[in-house]
Write an enzyme that holds these catalytic residues in place. Structure first.
Site, PDB file in Angstrom:
ATOM      1  N   HIS B  63       0.854  -1.196   0.000  1.00 19.23           N
ATOM      2  CA  HIS B  63       0.000   0.000   0.000  1.00 19.23           C
ATOM      3  C   HIS B  63       0.881   1.234   0.000  1.00 19.23           C
ATOM      4  O   HIS B  63       2.087   1.162   0.256  1.00 19.23           O
ATOM      5  CB  HIS B  63      -0.976  -0.003   1.184  1.00 19.23           C
ATOM      6  CG  HIS B  63      -0.328   0.153   2.534  1.00 19.23           C
ATOM      7  ND1 HIS B  63       0.591  -0.759   3.039  1.00 19.23           N
ATOM      8  CD2 HIS B  63      -0.456   1.108   3.495  1.00 19.23           C
ATOM      9  CE1 HIS B  63       0.972  -0.366   4.245  1.00 19.23           C
ATOM     10  NE2 HIS B  63       0.365   0.769   4.548  1.00 19.23           N
ATOM     11  N   ASP B  67       6.033   4.698   4.673  1.00 24.46           N
ATOM     12  CA  ASP B  67       6.944   3.730   5.307  1.00 24.46           C
ATOM     13  C   ASP B  67       6.966   2.391   4.572  1.00 24.46           C
ATOM     14  O   ASP B  67       7.705   1.487   4.957  1.00 24.46           O
ATOM     15  CB  ASP B  67       6.601   3.542   6.795  1.00 24.46           C
ATOM     16  CG  ASP B  67       5.162   3.104   7.022  1.00 24.46           C
ATOM     17  OD1 ASP B  67       4.255   3.569   6.304  1.00 24.46           O
ATOM     18  OD2 ASP B  67       4.932   2.275   7.928  1.00 24.46           O
ATOM     19  N   ASP B 213      -0.278  -3.568   6.020  1.00 23.78           N
ATOM     20  CA  ASP B 213      -0.894  -3.220   7.293  1.00 23.78           C
ATOM     21  C   ASP B 213      -2.380  -3.554   7.223  1.00 23.78           C
ATOM     22  O   ASP B 213      -3.008  -3.407   6.171  1.00 23.78           O
ATOM     23  CB  ASP B 213      -0.759  -1.728   7.550  1.00 23.78           C
ATOM     24  CG  ASP B 213       0.678  -1.268   7.645  1.00 23.78           C
ATOM     25  OD1 ASP B 213       1.596  -2.073   7.587  1.00 23.78           O
ATOM     26  OD2 ASP B 213       0.875  -0.042   7.744  1.00 23.78           O
ATOM     27  N   HIS B 271       6.130  -4.783  12.240  1.00 20.57           N
ATOM     28  CA  HIS B 271       5.494  -3.472  12.081  1.00 20.57           C
ATOM     29  C   HIS B 271       5.169  -2.866  13.438  1.00 20.57           C
ATOM     30  O   HIS B 271       4.070  -2.390  13.699  1.00 20.57           O
ATOM     31  CB  HIS B 271       4.233  -3.573  11.209  1.00 20.57           C
ATOM     32  CG  HIS B 271       3.807  -2.253  10.626  1.00 20.57           C
ATOM     33  ND1 HIS B 271       2.903  -1.425  11.240  1.00 20.57           N
ATOM     34  CD2 HIS B 271       4.191  -1.597   9.517  1.00 20.57           C
ATOM     35  CE1 HIS B 271       2.728  -0.328  10.509  1.00 20.57           C
ATOM     36  NE2 HIS B 271       3.501  -0.411   9.457  1.00 20.57           N
TER      37      HIS B 271
END
Lengths: 304, 304
Positions: B63, B67, B213, B271
Site C-alpha cells: 500500500h 513507510d 498493514d 510493524h
C-alpha cells in the site's frame, strides 16, 4: 561562545555502502538547526543525533541528485506524524518543488504544517537566508547539473560591555547600545571616554562553507576565503583524478589545494566514493597539501 | 530442500526509530528474490543482507503509505548506477505508477534498464505473479487506504523417482515424466507397477503469507489457511487495542488469533509501533494465543 556546530548525518556518495549514509548534515547555530542536503536515511540519522526536530526549520538542497534529496519525503512525513505545526522552509532548485509537490499532495494530505519552497539560482552567489545572527549564501559550484554550496556566516556581534567601567562612569542605560556598537562615551563635563575602555571586542564572526558536489573549481576560493571550517567533497583519490574530472567531482588532494589557497582554518572532507574501503588514503592526500584536515564520518560533530 | 527464506530488512512502523527500519522484506525462493514493500533505507539493508541485487526482479508494494514505499527511488537509482540491464517489475496500486513516473523521468534518465509497473487491484484475491515454481497472490486487507498482503506459494513438485526401482523394472526414459506425475507403470507383460513402488512423494509445497498493514480482519483466515509462515503486523499491544482499531492496525494478541485460527505453522510479528521500547510485551501477547511466534527484527532470516 555561542554554539556553532556541524553534525554529519551522512557522508557517502551516490552508491550506498554499509559504512556511509547519503549526504546530509545539520548546522547548529545557537540552537537553530539548518539541514544541508537530505539523502535517504537522513531522518534516521537525525533521530540518532538527538538533535531536536522542532528546531529545524530550514533545509538547503545543493542539487537534485538522489543521494542529496531522496530523504526529504520521509523526513517531511515524519515531521507531520510527530505533530509539527511550524512551516518547514526548503531552499532549492525550482525543479525540486515541481517534483515534490505531487508527492506532498499524495502522501502528506492533512498534515498540520506547511512546506514552503524558496527557489535558489545556483549560478549566483547571493544571500538565500538571513536572520538576526546568521546569513546563508549560495556558492556556485560546477557539477553535472546545476549545483551550489552554502556559506553560513555569523553576523558580527556587538562589543561586550565592561560592567565595572559602565558603573564607574555612571553611563545611563540608554547609552549602552551605542557603546556596544563601538561609539565612545562623553561625560557630562565633556571628557571623552574611548570605546576601548568601556568594552571588549566580540568574538570574531565564524563561518562554515559546504561545497559538494563539484569538480575542482578554483573560482570558489574567493568566496570561502578564511572560513573557520570548509566541508569539501573528496569523492576520489588522486589515482582516480581522471574519473573525478569526467564525473565532475574532486580528488582529496584538490580539496586540500582549495583549502590551502582559500586559507581556511580547517578542512573536512567527505562524499566518499564507495570504492575506497579505507578512506585514510583520502585523508593522507588532503593532509599532504593541507595538514589541518578531518575525515567526515557519520555522527561526527565538529565545533567551530 | 530448495531454498525458501524470508529476510527482514525493516520491521518498524511509520515513525522511524533507532531500532527499526521501515517495512521491507525479501523472499528468496530458489535464489529468485522477491521484495515486499520498500521503506526508506531498504537498499541499505539489502546491501547489508548480502543478497544479490541482480537476483531481484520483482517488488510487491502492499500500500502507498510512505513507510512502505519511500525507499523505491533510492533502490531504483542504485540499480541503475550499478549497471542493471534487466527490467525491474513493480507490482502495486495504480497510484504509485502515477506518482513515481515523473520522478523516474527526472532522476533516472538514461538508465540502462526499464521499470515496468503491474497494477494490482487490492480488493481482490488473485494471482499477481506466477512462474514455474511459485505463484504470488494478493490478499485483500483492511487498512485506511487500499492495501493487500501477498501469499507466496510453491507449486506442487513431481514425485521423486526411486532410481533403483526404475533400473530394476527397466523403465524407459520417455516414461519417467509420466511416472513423476503420479502414473503407474505397466510392464511389457501387462503387470501394473503402482506408482508408490517407483517414486517417493515430493516435499509438500510451502507457502508464506505477508499481511501488513491491516486492522484485525478475520476474512483473511481462509486464504492463508495452513501456511508455513505468516508474517502479520502487530503494531500495538492489547492495552492499545482501541488505538489499533482507530488506526486500522492489529494488536499482537489479535495477530496470534489469526495465526491460531488459520492453523499456520509459524507466526512472525512485526510493524512495531515506536512506543514499545521492549517488544517482548508484543511477543508474549501473541504467544499467549499462538505459541510458535517469532519477533521480527532487522537482518533476521527465517527458513521455511
Amino acid at each position: 561562545m555561542e554554539k556553532f556546530e556541524v553534525h554529519i548525518l551522512g557522508c557517502g556518495s551516490a552508491l550506498p555502502t554499509t559504512r556511509h549514509f547519503a549526504s546530509s548534515q545539520v548546522v547548529n547555530i545557537r540552537e537553530k538547526l539548518f539541514m544541508i542536503d537530505c539523502g535517504e536515511g537522513a531522518q534516521l540519522q537525525l533521530r540518532r543525533s538527538k538533535l531536536k526536530f522542532t528546531r529545524l526549520n530550514h533545509i538547503f538542497i545543493s542539487h537534485l541528485h538522489g543521494d542529496h534529496c531522496f530523504g526529504l519525503m520521509g523526513l517531511i512525513s515524519t515531521f507531520g506524524l510527530v505533530g509539527r505545526t511550524a512551516t518547514l522552509h526548503i531552499h532549492c532548485h525550482a525543479d525540486l518543488e515541481r517534483i515534490l509537490t505531487p508527492q506532498l499532495e499524495y502522501f502528506c494530505k492533512g498534515m498540520a504544517y506547511n512546506v514552503e519552497f524558496h527557489l535558489i539560482n545556483p549560478t549566483k552567489a547571493e544571500v538565500v537566508y538571513e536572520d538576526r545572527s546568521v546569513t546563508v549564501s549560495s556558492i556556485p559550484l560546477r557539477h553535472r547539473i546545476p549545483t551550489c554550496g552554502f556559506l553560513f556566516a555569523e553576523k558580527p556581534t556587538p562589543n561586550h560591555i565592561i560592567r565595572d567601567m559602565i558603573d564607574f562612569y555612571k553611563v545611563p542605560v540608554f547609552e549602552l547600545n551605542r557603546i556596544k556598537n563601538g561609539e565612545d562615551y562623553v561625560l557630562p563635563d565633556g571628557t571623552v571616554i574611548p570605546n576601548n575602555r568601556l568594552t571588549t571586542p566580540p568574538a570574531p564572526p565564524r563561518s562554515y562553507a559546504y561545497c559538494s558536489d563539484t569538480i575542482f573549481h578554483r573560482p570558489i576560493i574567493e568566496q570561502i576565503k578564511g572560513v573557520n571550517l570548509l566541508f569539501h567533497e573528496a569523492t576520489f583519490a588522486q589515482c582516480d583524478a581522471q574519473r573525478a574530472k569526467e564525473t565532475f567531482h574532486t580528488t582529496a588532494m584538490q580539496a586540500g589545494e582549495i583549502a590551502r589557497d582559500a586559507d581556511v582554518k580547517q578542512l573536512l572532507i567527505g562524499h566518499f566514493s564507495a570504492r575506497y574501503e579505507d578512506e585514510n588514503i583520502l585523508l593522507q592526500e588532503a593532509r599532504s597539501v593541507f595538514p589541518n584536515t578531518l575525515l567526515a564520518k557519520e555522527n561526527l560533530k565538529v565545533t567551530l
